[in-house]
Scaffold this active site. Structure first.
Site, PDB file in Angstrom:
ATOM      1  CE  LYS A 216      -2.035  -1.747   3.798  1.00 24.29           C
ATOM      2  NZ  LYS A 216      -2.900  -1.923   4.986  1.00 24.29           N
ATOM      3  N   GLY A 217       2.111   1.111   0.415  1.00 22.59           N
ATOM      4  CA  GLY A 217       2.962   2.276   0.652  1.00 22.59           C
ATOM      5  C   GLY A 217       3.194   3.162  -0.553  1.00 22.59           C
TER       6      GLY A 217
ATOM      7  CD  GLU B 241       8.082  -0.962  -2.730  1.00 19.64           C
ATOM      8  OE1 GLU B 241       6.990  -0.385  -2.667  1.00 19.64           O
ATOM      9  OE2 GLU B 241       8.332  -2.018  -2.123  1.00 19.64           O
ATOM     10  CG  ASP B 242       7.043   2.065   0.001  1.00 21.69           C
ATOM     11  OD1 ASP B 242       7.847   1.184  -0.354  1.00 21.69           O
ATOM     12  OD2 ASP B 242       6.193   1.882   0.893  1.00 21.69           O
TER      13      ASP B 242
ATOM     14  CG  ASP C 245      15.466  -1.467   4.024  1.00 20.53           C
ATOM     15  OD1 ASP C 245      16.651  -1.110   4.102  1.00 20.53           O
ATOM     16  OD2 ASP C 245      14.818  -1.889   5.006  1.00 20.53           O
TER      17      ASP C 245
ATOM     18  CE  LYS D 226      15.651   2.682   5.396  1.00 17.05           C
ATOM     19  NZ  LYS D 226      15.007   1.900   6.493  1.00 17.05           N
TER      20      LYS D 226
ATOM     21  CG  PHE E 211      11.596   2.456  10.513  1.00 20.12           C
ATOM     22  CD1 PHE E 211      11.604   1.337   9.691  1.00 20.12           C
ATOM     23  CD2 PHE E 211      10.380   2.988  10.901  1.00 20.12           C
ATOM     24  CE1 PHE E 211      10.414   0.750   9.260  1.00 20.12           C
ATOM     25  CE2 PHE E 211       9.178   2.410  10.480  1.00 20.12           C
ATOM     26  CZ  PHE E 211       9.207   1.288   9.662  1.00 20.12           C
ATOM     27  CB  VAL E 212      11.896   7.155   6.760  1.00 20.23           C
ATOM     28  CG1 VAL E 212      13.293   7.699   7.036  1.00 20.23           C
ATOM     29  CG2 VAL E 212      11.925   6.187   5.584  1.00 20.23           C
TER      30      VAL E 212
ATOM     31  CG  ASP F 102       3.463   0.862   7.118  1.00 24.15           C
ATOM     32  OD1 ASP F 102       4.249   0.638   6.179  1.00 24.15           O
ATOM     33  OD2 ASP F 102       3.065  -0.024   7.898  1.00 24.15           O
TER      34      ASP F 102
HETATM   35  P1  IMP Z   1      12.829  -4.487   1.297  1.00 19.95           P
HETATM   36  O1  IMP Z   1      12.140  -5.727   0.806  1.00 19.95           O
HETATM   37  O2  IMP Z   1      13.666  -4.756   2.533  1.00 19.95           O
HETATM   38  O3  IMP Z   1      13.594  -3.734   0.240  1.00 19.95           O
HETATM   39  O4  IMP Z   1      11.741  -3.529   1.886  1.00 19.95           O
HETATM   40  C1  IMP Z   1      10.755  -3.017   1.131  1.00 19.95           C
HETATM   41  C2  IMP Z   1       9.550  -2.740   1.997  1.00 19.95           C
HETATM   42  O5  IMP Z   1       9.907  -2.630   3.376  1.00 19.95           O
HETATM   43  C3  IMP Z   1       8.962  -1.427   1.607  1.00 19.95           C
HETATM   44  O6  IMP Z   1       7.946  -1.594   0.670  1.00 19.95           O
HETATM   45  C4  IMP Z   1       8.443  -0.902   2.912  1.00 19.95           C
HETATM   46  O7  IMP Z   1       7.118  -1.331   3.064  1.00 19.95           O
HETATM   47  C5  IMP Z   1       9.280  -1.543   3.972  1.00 19.95           C
HETATM   48  N1  IMP Z   1      10.311  -0.622   4.528  1.00 19.95           N
HETATM   49  C6  IMP Z   1      11.649  -0.699   4.383  1.00 19.95           C
HETATM   50  N2  IMP Z   1      12.273   0.300   5.022  1.00 19.95           N
HETATM   51  C7  IMP Z   1      11.297   1.045   5.579  1.00 19.95           C
HETATM   52  C8  IMP Z   1      11.301   2.259   6.375  1.00 19.95           C
HETATM   53  O8  IMP Z   1      12.321   2.885   6.691  1.00 19.95           O
HETATM   54  N3  IMP Z   1      10.066   2.698   6.764  1.00 19.95           N
HETATM   55  C9  IMP Z   1       8.901   2.079   6.448  1.00 19.95           C
HETATM   56  N4  IMP Z   1       8.858   0.970   5.695  1.00 19.95           N
HETATM   57  C10 IMP Z   1      10.045   0.454   5.275  1.00 19.95           C
HETATM   58 MG    MG Z   2       5.334  -1.438   3.835  1.00 19.97          MG
END
Ligand code: IMP
Ligand code: MG
Length: 185
Positions: free
Chosen positions: A48-49, A104-105, A108, A136, A157-158, A164
């Site tokens: 949803k982000g 994508e938001d 990470d 990030k 963490f943002v 969210d």
């Molecule tokens: P990844 O799979 O670790 O790259 O993370 C992607 C998902 O993790 C994103 O779509 C976010 O929903 C969540 N996420 C990663 N870092 C943050 C953060 O700093 N704040 C909030 N959500 C995050």
């Molecule tokens: Mg998320």
């Protein structure tokens, strides 16, 4: 600008202001419009982000395009990825032969986008690229980079502009660092 939210007391500092977000989204949107002119791309948002970013970006890309959404989740209510991906909703379109841009938001660890990119690539699209609002790099555990990125941020963490904590704070109009005491008790 007045932020009449109690939510503000949970924010340590604003990392990307509302104005910076919209200015940079217009810039990257112009780049996407130039790169995809004549290609009728399909933008796939990860719910949803992505919702506020998708809405702003989709309006910044003034070329014929279609929209679609899917939903996966990499963690539930915490601040660190569990690495366990759940697929909740698929896209509606057949993307065979199409130019796909995943929106994508935040990128990470990279596990979410890697999972989604590989899933879509198996369906025979003409191309699949990634456009993220935030990158990030310090969180990366899998080898994956965005093709388009609006902001590179440090390893905090943002929340806000779609991001969210426990499904809250998505409606903040900026990206801010959440006070650690909010999620450490
Ligand atoms: P990844 O799979 O670790 O790259 O993370 C992607 C998902 O993790 C994103 O779509 C976010 O929903 C969540 N996420 C990663 N870092 C943050 C953060 O700093 N704040 C909030 N959500 C995050
Ligand atoms: Mg998320």
């Amino acid at each position: 600008m007045i932020h009449p939210y109690d939510m503000m007391q949970d924010i340590d500092r604003v990392l990307v202001t509302e104005e910076e977000l919209h200015r940079r989204i217009r810039e990257v949107g112009a780049q996407l419009a130039a790169d995809y002119a004549g290609k009728r791309p399909i933008f796939v948002g990860i719910l949803k982000g992505v919702v506020p970013f998708f809405a702003a970006m989709a309006q910044a890309v003034q070329i014929p395009c279609q929209w679609d959404f899917l939903s996966v989740t990499s963690f539930e209510g915490g601040t660190h990825s569990t690495g366990q991906l759940t697929f909740r909703k698929d896209i509606d379109h057949d993307i065979a032969g199409r130019h796909v841009v995943i929106l994508e938001d935040i990128l990470d660890s990279g596990s979410t986008l890697k999972f989604v990119k590989e899933l879509l690539e198996r369906r025979g699209p003409a191309s699949v690229k990634i456009c993220t609002m935030l990158d990030k790099p310090s969180g990366r555990t899998v080898a994956l980079e965005a093709d388009y990125s609006c902001f590179t941020i440090p390893g905090a963490f943002v929340v806000g502009f779609g991001l969210d904590y426990d499904d809250y704070y998505r409606n903040l109009p900026f990206v801010g660092v959440l006070k650690p005491e909010v999620y450490q008790d």
